[in-house]
Design a protein around this motif. Structure first.
Motif, PDB file in Angstrom:
ATOM      1  N   ALA A   1       3.028 -14.867  12.520  1.00 30.80           N
ATOM      2  CA  ALA A   1       3.077 -16.302  12.195  1.00 30.80           C
ATOM      3  C   ALA A   1       2.260 -17.152  13.154  1.00 30.80           C
ATOM      4  CB  ALA A   1       4.522 -16.776  12.204  1.00 30.80           C
TER       5      ALA A   1
ATOM      6  N   MET B   1      -3.147 -16.786   8.065  1.00 34.22           N
ATOM      7  CA  MET B   1      -2.315 -17.149   6.911  1.00 34.22           C
ATOM      8  C   MET B   1      -0.844 -17.294   7.287  1.00 34.22           C
ATOM      9  SD  MET B   1      -3.967 -14.942   3.818  1.00 34.22           S
ATOM     10  CE  MET B   1      -4.921 -13.676   4.623  1.00 34.22           C
TER      11      MET B   1
ATOM     12  N   GLY C   1       5.061 -13.196  16.715  1.00 41.13           N
ATOM     13  CA  GLY C   1       3.678 -12.859  17.052  1.00 41.13           C
ATOM     14  C   GLY C   1       3.653 -12.311  18.469  1.00 41.13           C
TER      15      GLY C   1
ATOM     16  N   LYS D   1      -0.425 -18.499  21.704  1.00 38.49           N
ATOM     17  CA  LYS D   1      -0.533 -18.902  20.292  1.00 38.49           C
ATOM     18  C   LYS D   1       0.831 -19.366  19.768  1.00 38.49           C
ATOM     19  CE  LYS D   1      -3.930 -15.485  18.733  1.00 38.49           C
ATOM     20  NZ  LYS D   1      -4.068 -14.469  17.675  1.00 38.49           N
TER      21      LYS D   1
ATOM     22  N   ALA E   1       6.730 -10.897  20.374  1.00 35.17           N
ATOM     23  CA  ALA E   1       7.024  -9.462  20.334  1.00 35.17           C
ATOM     24  C   ALA E   1       5.806  -8.701  19.839  1.00 35.17           C
ATOM     25  CB  ALA E   1       8.201  -9.198  19.398  1.00 35.17           C
TER      26      ALA E   1
ATOM     27  N   PHE F   1       2.984 -10.589   7.472  1.00 39.03           N
ATOM     28  CA  PHE F   1       1.537 -10.735   7.611  1.00 39.03           C
ATOM     29  C   PHE F   1       0.976  -9.834   8.718  1.00 39.03           C
ATOM     30  CE2 PHE F   1       2.825 -14.970   6.098  1.00 39.03           C
ATOM     31  CZ  PHE F   1       1.860 -15.269   5.146  1.00 39.03           C
ATOM     32  N   ALA F   2       1.791  -9.480   9.713  1.00 41.14           N
ATOM     33  CA  ALA F   2       1.237  -8.939  10.971  1.00 41.14           C
ATOM     34  C   ALA F   2       0.352  -7.716  10.739  1.00 41.14           C
ATOM     35  CB  ALA F   2       2.371  -8.597  11.932  1.00 41.14           C
TER      36      ALA F   2
ATOM     37  N   TYR G   1       0.989  -2.210  11.017  1.00 38.94           N
ATOM     38  CA  TYR G   1       0.751  -2.733   9.660  1.00 38.94           C
ATOM     39  C   TYR G   1       1.783  -2.178   8.673  1.00 38.94           C
ATOM     40  CZ  TYR G   1      -2.427  -4.041   5.708  1.00 38.94           C
ATOM     41  OH  TYR G   1      -3.000  -4.562   4.574  1.00 38.94           O
TER      42      TYR G   1
ATOM     43  N   PRO H   1      -4.425 -11.553  -1.076  1.00 36.91           N
ATOM     44  CA  PRO H   1      -5.054 -12.880  -1.226  1.00 36.91           C
ATOM     45  C   PRO H   1      -6.549 -12.818  -1.514  1.00 36.91           C
ATOM     46  CG  PRO H   1      -4.723 -12.348   1.095  1.00 36.91           C
ATOM     47  CD  PRO H   1      -4.121 -11.220   0.318  1.00 36.91           C
TER      48      PRO H   1
ATOM     49  N   PHE I   1     -10.552 -12.016   0.080  1.00 38.56           N
ATOM     50  CA  PHE I   1     -11.258 -12.328   1.328  1.00 38.56           C
ATOM     51  C   PHE I   1     -10.980 -13.784   1.727  1.00 38.56           C
ATOM     52  CE2 PHE I   1     -15.723 -12.609   3.394  1.00 38.56           C
ATOM     53  CZ  PHE I   1     -15.189 -12.348   4.650  1.00 38.56           C
ATOM     54  N   THR I   2     -10.386 -13.945   2.891  1.00 40.35           N
ATOM     55  CA  THR I   2      -9.909 -15.255   3.334  1.00 40.35           C
ATOM     56  C   THR I   2     -10.509 -15.594   4.699  1.00 40.35           C
ATOM     57  OG1 THR I   2      -7.843 -14.879   2.148  1.00 40.35           O
ATOM     58  CG2 THR I   2      -7.790 -16.564   3.850  1.00 40.35           C
TER      59      THR I   2
ATOM     60  N   SER J   1      -9.821 -16.103   7.601  1.00 41.68           N
ATOM     61  CA  SER J   1      -8.874 -15.901   8.702  1.00 41.68           C
ATOM     62  C   SER J   1      -9.062 -14.459   9.146  1.00 41.68           C
ATOM     63  CB  SER J   1      -7.437 -16.119   8.225  1.00 41.68           C
ATOM     64  OG  SER J   1      -7.140 -15.246   7.154  1.00 41.68           O
ATOM     65  N   GLY J   2      -8.322 -14.073  10.169  1.00 39.07           N
ATOM     66  CA  GLY J   2      -8.424 -12.685  10.623  1.00 39.07           C
ATOM     67  C   GLY J   2      -9.119 -12.622  11.968  1.00 39.07           C
TER      68      GLY J   2
HETATM   69  N1  LIG Z   1      -8.175 -12.291   5.945  1.00 38.12           N
HETATM   70  C1  LIG Z   1      -8.473 -11.606   4.843  1.00 38.12           C
HETATM   71  O1  LIG Z   1      -9.579 -11.659   4.299  1.00 38.12           O
HETATM   72  C2  LIG Z   1      -7.404 -10.707   4.228  1.00 38.12           C
HETATM   73  C3  LIG Z   1      -7.655 -10.148   2.963  1.00 38.12           C
HETATM   74  C4  LIG Z   1      -6.689  -9.336   2.394  1.00 38.12           C
HETATM   75  C5  LIG Z   1      -5.499  -9.081   3.068  1.00 38.12           C
HETATM   76  N2  LIG Z   1      -5.298  -9.622   4.300  1.00 38.12           N
HETATM   77  C6  LIG Z   1      -4.032  -9.310   4.996  1.00 38.12           C
HETATM   78  O2  LIG Z   1      -3.309 -10.500   5.206  1.00 38.12           O
HETATM   79  C7  LIG Z   1      -2.542 -10.413   6.421  1.00 38.12           C
HETATM   80  C8  LIG Z   1      -2.813 -11.634   7.286  1.00 38.12           C
HETATM   81  O3  LIG Z   1      -4.192 -11.694   7.544  1.00 38.12           O
HETATM   82  P1  LIG Z   1      -4.836 -12.871   8.424  1.00 38.12           P
HETATM   83  O4  LIG Z   1      -6.258 -12.933   8.020  1.00 38.12           O
HETATM   84  O5  LIG Z   1      -4.007 -14.096   8.347  1.00 38.12           O
HETATM   85  O6  LIG Z   1      -4.745 -12.233   9.898  1.00 38.12           O
HETATM   86  P2  LIG Z   1      -4.856 -12.896  11.363  1.00 38.12           P
HETATM   87  O7  LIG Z   1      -5.371 -14.272  11.270  1.00 38.12           O
HETATM   88  O8  LIG Z   1      -5.592 -11.910  12.207  1.00 38.12           O
HETATM   89  O9  LIG Z   1      -3.335 -12.959  11.819  1.00 38.12           O
HETATM   90  C9  LIG Z   1      -2.646 -11.783  12.106  1.00 38.12           C
HETATM   91  C10 LIG Z   1      -1.268 -12.111  12.638  1.00 38.12           C
HETATM   92  O10 LIG Z   1      -0.677 -10.866  13.037  1.00 38.12           O
HETATM   93  C11 LIG Z   1      -0.152 -11.013  14.358  1.00 38.12           C
HETATM   94  N3  LIG Z   1      -0.189  -9.763  15.086  1.00 38.12           N
HETATM   95  C12 LIG Z   1      -1.258  -8.968  15.348  1.00 38.12           C
HETATM   96  N4  LIG Z   1      -0.905  -7.948  16.126  1.00 38.12           N
HETATM   97  C13 LIG Z   1       0.431  -8.087  16.357  1.00 38.12           C
HETATM   98  C14 LIG Z   1       1.380  -7.349  17.102  1.00 38.12           C
HETATM   99  N5  LIG Z   1       1.037  -6.224  17.766  1.00 38.12           N
HETATM  100  N6  LIG Z   1       2.651  -7.777  17.138  1.00 38.12           N
HETATM  101  C15 LIG Z   1       3.023  -8.904  16.477  1.00 38.12           C
HETATM  102  N7  LIG Z   1       2.172  -9.641  15.747  1.00 38.12           N
HETATM  103  C16 LIG Z   1       0.882  -9.242  15.693  1.00 38.12           C
HETATM  104  C17 LIG Z   1      -1.075 -12.045  15.022  1.00 38.12           C
HETATM  105  O11 LIG Z   1      -0.370 -12.697  16.067  1.00 38.12           O
HETATM  106  P3  LIG Z   1      -0.694 -12.498  17.637  1.00 38.12           P
HETATM  107  O12 LIG Z   1      -2.152 -12.682  17.813  1.00 38.12           O
HETATM  108  O13 LIG Z   1       0.178 -13.539  18.264  1.00 38.12           O
HETATM  109  O14 LIG Z   1      -0.212 -11.122  17.947  1.00 38.12           O
HETATM  110  C18 LIG Z   1      -1.309 -13.017  13.860  1.00 38.12           C
HETATM  111  O15 LIG Z   1      -0.262 -13.950  13.813  1.00 38.12           O
HETATM  112  C19 LIG Z   1      -2.935  -9.091   7.067  1.00 38.12           C
HETATM  113  O16 LIG Z   1      -1.979  -8.135   6.778  1.00 38.12           O
HETATM  114  C20 LIG Z   1      -4.259  -8.744   6.399  1.00 38.12           C
HETATM  115  O17 LIG Z   1      -4.480  -7.348   6.326  1.00 38.12           O
HETATM  116  C21 LIG Z   1      -6.209 -10.431   4.903  1.00 38.12           C
END
Ligand SMILES: NC(=O)c1ccc[n+]([C@@H]2O[C@H](COP(=O)([O-])OP(=O)(O)OC[C@H]3O[C@@H](n4cnc5c(N)ncnc54)[C@H](OP(=O)(O)O)[C@@H]3O)[C@@H](O)[C@H]2O)c1
Length: 275
Positions: A14, A18, A37, A42, A61, A89-90, A111, A191, A193-194, A196-197
Motif C-alpha cells: 500500500a 496502485m 509495505g 514510504k 513489514a 498488490f505486494a 508475490y 490492470p 501496463f500501468t 507504476s512499478g
Molecule cells: N504496473 C504494471 O504495469 C502492472 C501490470 C500488471 C500487473 N501488475 C501487478 O500489480 C501489482 C502492483 O503493481 P504496482 O505497479 O503498483 O507496483 P509498485 O508500484 O512497485 O508497488 C509495489 C508495492 O509492493 C510493496 N512491496 C514490495 N516488496 C515488498 C516486501 N518485501 N514486503 C512488503 N511490501 C512490499 C511496495 O512497498 P515497499 O516499497 O514499501 O516495500 C509497494 O507498496 C503487482 O503485483 C504487479 O505485479 C502491475
C-alpha cells in the motif's frame, strides 16, 4: 449499494503505485485502512498525505519473510474485529535469484506465498464481514509461464520473467482454490501496463527504456485502480471473478485448472510444514 457505508480494508503493498492510490481513495471515502509495505519512509509519507488519523494503520513489514507475515497477521487480528476487503498488490522483481531468510526464492515468497498466507490467516476476519471480498492484483488471463512443480524455488533456471510468471500463475491457482471454500468472493484483476512499478532494481538502460515505454504506452494509476473500488464497494455475487484488462477471463482457461489449484494448495501446505 454496499451494505455497510464504510469498510475495513487491508492492503498489502500500500506504500507505492496502485496499492497506495487505492489506500488514499479508500480513506477519502471514509474507510478504515490497514496498509502494509516494507519501506518505513514510504509508509510515513502515506500516513502524512492521508491525514486520516486512526482510520489508517501502517504496518511496516517485509512480506517475503514468513516471520514478518506472521507478525503482520497478528497485528491485524489485534486491531480489527473484521475485514471487509483484502487487497493484494505486494510484489517486487528480482533481476538475480535471491533467497529469503526462510530459504525460499524471493519472488515465490513475496508475490505468491504472502498472498496465500494473508488469505488463509485472515479468513476468520473476512468471515466476520457481511460482504467480504479478496482482490488479487496480478496477471490473470496471461497464459505464459507455468508452475515448475519439480523446482518451485527455481534453483536451476532462474530469470526475472520466469519467476514473475510462475508466481503469477500460482496466484491464478490460489484464486481458484480459495473461491471453492471461502465466504469472501475472490477477484483476480489484471490492470494491464500501468504507470507504476518500482524499476530501481534494474540497470540504468532498462530503467530508462521502461520509463519511456511507460510514458507512451501505460495507463494511469488512477484508471487502473478504478475497477478495484467497484469490487470493494459491491463485491461480485459469484465466488470467483477474473478480469484481464477489462474483459472477463474464461474460467476454463488452462491456467485456472481446478485440479492444478488443489495440487498447488497441497504442495504449498507441505512446503510450509517443512519450514
Ligand atoms: N504496473 C504494471 O504495469 C502492472 C501490470 C500488471 C500487473 N501488475 C501487478 O500489480 C501489482 C502492483 O503493481 P504496482 O505497479 O503498483 O507496483 P509498485 O508500484 O512497485 O508497488 C509495489 C508495492 O509492493 C510493496 N512491496 C514490495 N516488496 C515488498 C516486501 N518485501 N514486503 C512488503 N511490501 C512490499 C511496495 O512497498 P515497499 O516499497 O514499501 O516495500 C509497494 O507498496 C503487482 O503485483 C504487479 O505485479 C502491475
Amino acid at each position: 449499494m454496499p451494505e455497510s457505508p464504510t469498510r475495513t480494508v487491508v492492503i498489502s503493498g500500500a506504500t507505492d503505485g496502485m496499492g497506495r492510490a487505492t489506500a488514499l481513495e479508500r480513506l477519502r471515502r471514509g474507510d478504515t485502512v490497514i496498509a502494509i509495505g516494507s519501506n518505513g519512509a514510504k509508509g510515513r509519507s502515506l500516513v502524512a498525505e492521508a491525514g486520516a488519523g486512526d482510520r489508517l494503520r501502517f504496518i511496516q513489514a517485509d512480506l517475503s519473510s514468513l516471520a514478518e507475515i506472521d507478525r503482520t497477521i497478528g497485528e491485524i487480528k489485534q486491531h480489527s474485529g473484521g475485514v471487509d476487503a483484502l487487497v493484494l498488490f505486494a510484489n517486487r522483481q528480482s533481476p538475480k535469484r535471491r533467497e529469503t531468510p526462510d530459504g525460499l526464492e524471493h519472488t515465490f515468497a513475496l508475490y505468491y506465498l504472502s498472498r496465500y498466507l494473508l488469505t488463509r490467516e485472515l479468513t476468520p476476519l473476512l468471515d466476520a464481514s457481511s460482504n467480504p471480498v479478496i482482490i488479487s492484483v496480478a496477471g490473470v488471463g496471461n497464459k505464459a509461464g507455468e508452475i515448475h512443480w519439480d523446482d518451485l524455488q527455481l534453483t536451476r533456471r532462474y530469470s526475472t520473467i520466469r519467476a514473475q510468471l510462475q508466481a503469477g500463475r500460482a496466484n491464478d491457482l490460489l484464486g481458484v482454490a480459495v473461491a471453492k471454500h471461502c465466504k469472501a468472493r475472490f477477484v483476480m484483476y489484471h490492470p494491464g501496463f500501468t504507470r507504476s512499478g518500482d524499476t530501481g532494481m534494474f540497470n540504468p538502460v532498462i530503467r530508462l527504456a521502461l520509463t519511456v515505454l511507460g510514458k507512451v504506452a501505460a495507463r494511469s494509476v488512477a484508471s487502473a485502480v478504478e475497477p478495484i473500488h467497484g469490487f470493494i464497494d459491491n463485491p461480485p455475487e459469484q465466488p470467483l471473478t477474473a478480469i484481464d484488462r477489462g474483459k472477463h477471463v474464461d474460467p476454463s482457461l488452462r491456467t485456472l485448472d481446478p485440479a492444478a489449484a488443489d495440487r498447488l494448495a497441497t504442495v504449498t501446505e507441505e512446503l510450509l510444514k517443512g519450514l
